[in-house]
Write a protein that holds these residues in place. Structure first.
Motif, mmCIF file in Angstrom:
data_model
loop_
_atom_site.group_PDB
_atom_site.id
_atom_site.type_symbol
_atom_site.label_atom_id
_atom_site.label_comp_id
_atom_site.label_asym_id
_atom_site.label_seq_id
_atom_site.Cartn_x
_atom_site.Cartn_y
_atom_site.Cartn_z
ATOM 1 N N ARG A 16 0.629 14.135 3.026
ATOM 2 C CA ARG A 16 0.675 12.995 2.005
ATOM 3 C C ARG A 16 0.048 11.802 2.434
ATOM 4 O O ARG A 16 0.676 11.454 3.770
ATOM 5 C CB ARG A 16 2.123 13.079 1.506
ATOM 6 C CG ARG A 16 2.609 14.221 1.247
ATOM 7 C CD ARG A 16 2.875 14.492 -0.469
ATOM 8 N NE ARG A 16 3.091 13.425 -1.297
ATOM 9 C CZ ARG A 16 4.220 13.224 -1.830
ATOM 10 N NH1 ARG A 16 5.113 14.222 -1.963
ATOM 11 N NH2 ARG A 16 4.279 12.285 -2.756
ATOM 12 N N ARG A 17 -0.185 10.910 1.809
ATOM 13 C CA ARG A 17 -0.573 9.616 2.195
ATOM 14 C C ARG A 17 0.577 8.752 1.853
ATOM 15 O O ARG A 17 1.114 8.809 0.801
ATOM 16 C CB ARG A 17 -1.688 9.067 1.234
ATOM 17 C CG ARG A 17 -2.077 7.633 1.746
ATOM 18 C CD ARG A 17 -3.635 7.326 1.016
ATOM 19 N NE ARG A 17 -4.595 7.969 1.489
ATOM 20 C CZ ARG A 17 -5.381 8.001 2.773
ATOM 21 N NH1 ARG A 17 -4.925 6.945 3.677
ATOM 22 N NH2 ARG A 17 -6.374 8.781 3.055
ATOM 23 N N LEU A 18 1.207 7.948 3.020
ATOM 24 C CA LEU A 18 2.417 7.090 2.651
ATOM 25 C C LEU A 18 2.154 5.880 3.218
ATOM 26 O O LEU A 18 1.009 5.526 4.026
ATOM 27 C CB LEU A 18 3.541 7.742 3.617
ATOM 28 C CG LEU A 18 4.058 8.830 3.105
ATOM 29 C CD1 LEU A 18 5.214 9.411 4.143
ATOM 30 C CD2 LEU A 18 4.626 8.985 1.807
ATOM 31 N N PRO A 19 2.873 4.773 2.796
ATOM 32 C CA PRO A 19 2.555 3.422 3.562
ATOM 33 C C PRO A 19 3.407 3.481 4.820
ATOM 34 O O PRO A 19 4.436 4.034 5.033
ATOM 35 C CB PRO A 19 3.439 2.468 2.618
ATOM 36 C CG PRO A 19 4.234 3.530 1.738
ATOM 37 C CD PRO A 19 3.780 4.610 1.865
ATOM 38 N N GLY A 20 2.762 2.788 5.789
ATOM 39 C CA GLY A 20 3.249 2.536 7.096
ATOM 40 C C GLY A 20 2.721 1.371 7.761
ATOM 41 O O GLY A 20 2.039 0.649 7.428
ATOM 42 N N MET A 21 2.774 1.487 9.187
ATOM 43 C CA MET A 21 2.289 0.651 10.128
ATOM 44 C C MET A 21 1.284 1.268 10.739
ATOM 45 O O MET A 21 1.615 2.524 11.397
ATOM 46 C CB MET A 21 3.104 -0.048 11.121
ATOM 47 C CG MET A 21 4.270 -0.696 10.350
ATOM 48 S SD MET A 21 3.616 -2.380 9.544
ATOM 49 C CE MET A 21 2.838 -3.296 11.096
ATOM 50 N N ILE B 200 -7.968 5.360 12.828
ATOM 51 C CA ILE B 200 -6.638 4.923 12.792
ATOM 52 C C ILE B 200 -6.175 5.795 14.138
ATOM 53 O O ILE B 200 -6.389 7.049 14.277
ATOM 54 C CB ILE B 200 -5.711 5.253 11.699
ATOM 55 C CG1 ILE B 200 -6.018 4.748 10.528
ATOM 56 C CG2 ILE B 200 -4.189 5.358 12.400
ATOM 57 C CD1 ILE B 200 -5.107 5.119 9.179
ATOM 58 N N LEU B 201 -5.736 5.011 15.046
ATOM 59 C CA LEU B 201 -5.177 5.719 16.397
ATOM 60 C C LEU B 201 -3.976 6.254 16.396
ATOM 61 O O LEU B 201 -3.538 7.331 16.741
ATOM 62 C CB LEU B 201 -5.063 4.657 17.530
ATOM 63 C CG LEU B 201 -6.352 3.998 18.310
ATOM 64 C CD1 LEU B 201 -6.244 2.974 18.975
ATOM 65 C CD2 LEU B 201 -7.309 5.195 18.865
ATOM 66 N N PHE B 202 -2.984 5.454 15.511
ATOM 67 C CA PHE B 202 -1.598 5.978 15.535
ATOM 68 C C PHE B 202 -1.127 5.414 13.931
ATOM 69 O O PHE B 202 -1.524 4.215 13.774
ATOM 70 C CB PHE B 202 -0.912 5.713 16.571
ATOM 71 C CG PHE B 202 0.583 6.088 16.346
ATOM 72 C CD1 PHE B 202 1.181 7.298 16.809
ATOM 73 C CD2 PHE B 202 1.512 5.146 15.982
ATOM 74 C CE1 PHE B 202 2.313 7.554 16.714
ATOM 75 C CE2 PHE B 202 2.943 5.263 15.869
ATOM 76 C CZ PHE B 202 3.470 6.758 15.995
ATOM 77 N N ALA B 203 -0.135 5.765 13.560
ATOM 78 C CA ALA B 203 0.375 5.106 12.365
ATOM 79 C C ALA B 203 2.074 5.786 12.267
ATOM 80 O O ALA B 203 2.346 6.850 12.752
ATOM 81 C CB ALA B 203 -0.265 5.781 11.012
ATOM 82 N N ALA B 204 2.922 4.923 11.650
ATOM 83 C CA ALA B 204 4.212 5.439 11.660
ATOM 84 C C ALA B 204 4.702 4.934 10.339
ATOM 85 O O ALA B 204 4.366 3.908 9.760
ATOM 86 C CB ALA B 204 5.050 4.738 12.668
ATOM 87 N N GLY B 205 5.631 5.728 9.781
ATOM 88 C CA GLY B 205 6.281 5.208 8.357
ATOM 89 C C GLY B 205 7.728 5.958 8.222
ATOM 90 O O GLY B 205 7.995 6.999 9.079
ATOM 91 N N ALA C 194 -1.072 -3.386 11.909
ATOM 92 C CA ALA C 194 -1.090 -3.755 10.369
ATOM 93 C C ALA C 194 -0.311 -2.806 9.362
ATOM 94 O O ALA C 194 -0.477 -1.765 9.498
ATOM 95 C CB ALA C 194 -2.205 -4.344 9.854
ATOM 96 N N PRO C 195 0.251 -3.315 8.223
ATOM 97 C CA PRO C 195 0.707 -2.344 7.332
ATOM 98 C C PRO C 195 -0.438 -1.771 6.569
ATOM 99 O O PRO C 195 -1.436 -2.373 6.459
ATOM 100 C CB PRO C 195 1.363 -3.274 6.128
ATOM 101 C CG PRO C 195 1.709 -4.539 7.132
ATOM 102 C CD PRO C 195 0.448 -4.718 8.074
ATOM 103 N N GLY C 196 -0.509 -0.441 6.245
ATOM 104 C CA GLY C 196 -1.570 0.084 5.542
ATOM 105 C C GLY C 196 -0.981 1.517 5.162
ATOM 106 O O GLY C 196 -0.094 2.103 5.863
ATOM 107 N N PRO C 197 -1.785 2.363 4.355
ATOM 108 C CA PRO C 197 -1.657 3.665 4.122
ATOM 109 C C PRO C 197 -1.969 4.661 5.318
ATOM 110 O O PRO C 197 -3.202 4.286 5.974
ATOM 111 C CB PRO C 197 -2.372 4.012 2.949
ATOM 112 C CG PRO C 197 -3.464 2.871 2.919
ATOM 113 C CD PRO C 197 -2.950 1.842 3.813
ATOM 114 N N TYR C 198 -1.250 5.799 5.794
ATOM 115 C CA TYR C 198 -2.061 6.723 6.451
ATOM 116 C C TYR C 198 -1.513 8.027 5.793
ATOM 117 O O TYR C 198 -0.619 8.399 5.118
ATOM 118 C CB TYR C 198 -1.131 6.540 8.063
ATOM 119 C CG TYR C 198 0.094 6.875 7.813
ATOM 120 C CD1 TYR C 198 0.733 7.818 8.511
ATOM 121 C CD2 TYR C 198 1.067 5.878 7.169
ATOM 122 C CE1 TYR C 198 2.081 8.313 8.460
ATOM 123 C CE2 TYR C 198 2.596 6.111 7.312
ATOM 124 C CZ TYR C 198 2.795 7.452 8.019
ATOM 125 O OH TYR C 198 4.208 7.560 8.059
#
Length: 151
Positions: free
Chosen positions: A114-119, A62-67, A95-99
């Protein structure tokens, strides 16, 4: 009438006058929830309404994720991530996914680790990418600049 009865009578008159000034009757006041008690079906925790814009990435490809989540780390909806520009040869997938939360664009780091749902943003190629993240519910946005290292 003793002093205590007189005090109770005066207090009752003050409460009744206040209710009438507020446009309520004593029966209407009795129907209100007790102070500090949650009304049925409603959350009485002010932290439930605090919005935090979380970020993550840097592992698991994962390069980057946001939620978006509240103070109890409850998901408040997926942000929108758009690509503004990329270096030639850089390809991004969003794409949507956990991070795992590692940072924040705004708010408290109450969900750190914490693992959260995000993009989730993944990518290939070598160079840079400029992305824009728009967070619900208000559409607040922040720009991020990613570097894709040579593999």
């Amino acid at each position: 009438m003793n002093a205590r009865q007189d005090l109770n009578r005066r207090f009752g008159a003050i409460v009744a006058a206040g209710l009438l000034a507020a446009g309520m009757t004593a029966a209407g006041a009795l129907a209100l929830p007790a102070p500090g008690a949650a009304a049925e079906g409603h959350d009485n925790d002010p932290d439930a309404y605090v919005v935090n814009y979380f970020t993550g990435g840097g592992s698991d490809g994962i390069l980057f994720a946001a939620g978006t989540a509240n103070q109890q780390c409850t998901d408040l909806g997926l942000p929108t991530i758009t690509v503004v520009t990329t270096s030639p040869g850089v390809k991004l997938s969003i794409a949507p996914g956990p991070y795992v939360v590692t940072g924040t664009d705004y708010g408290y780091l109450v969900c750190l680790g914490r693992r959260l749902p995000g993009m989730v943003v993944r990518g290939t190629g070598t160079g840079t990418a400029h992305i824009r993240v728009s967070y619900p519910p208000l559409g607040q946005w922040y720009d991020h600049y990613l570097t894709l290292p040579a593999r």
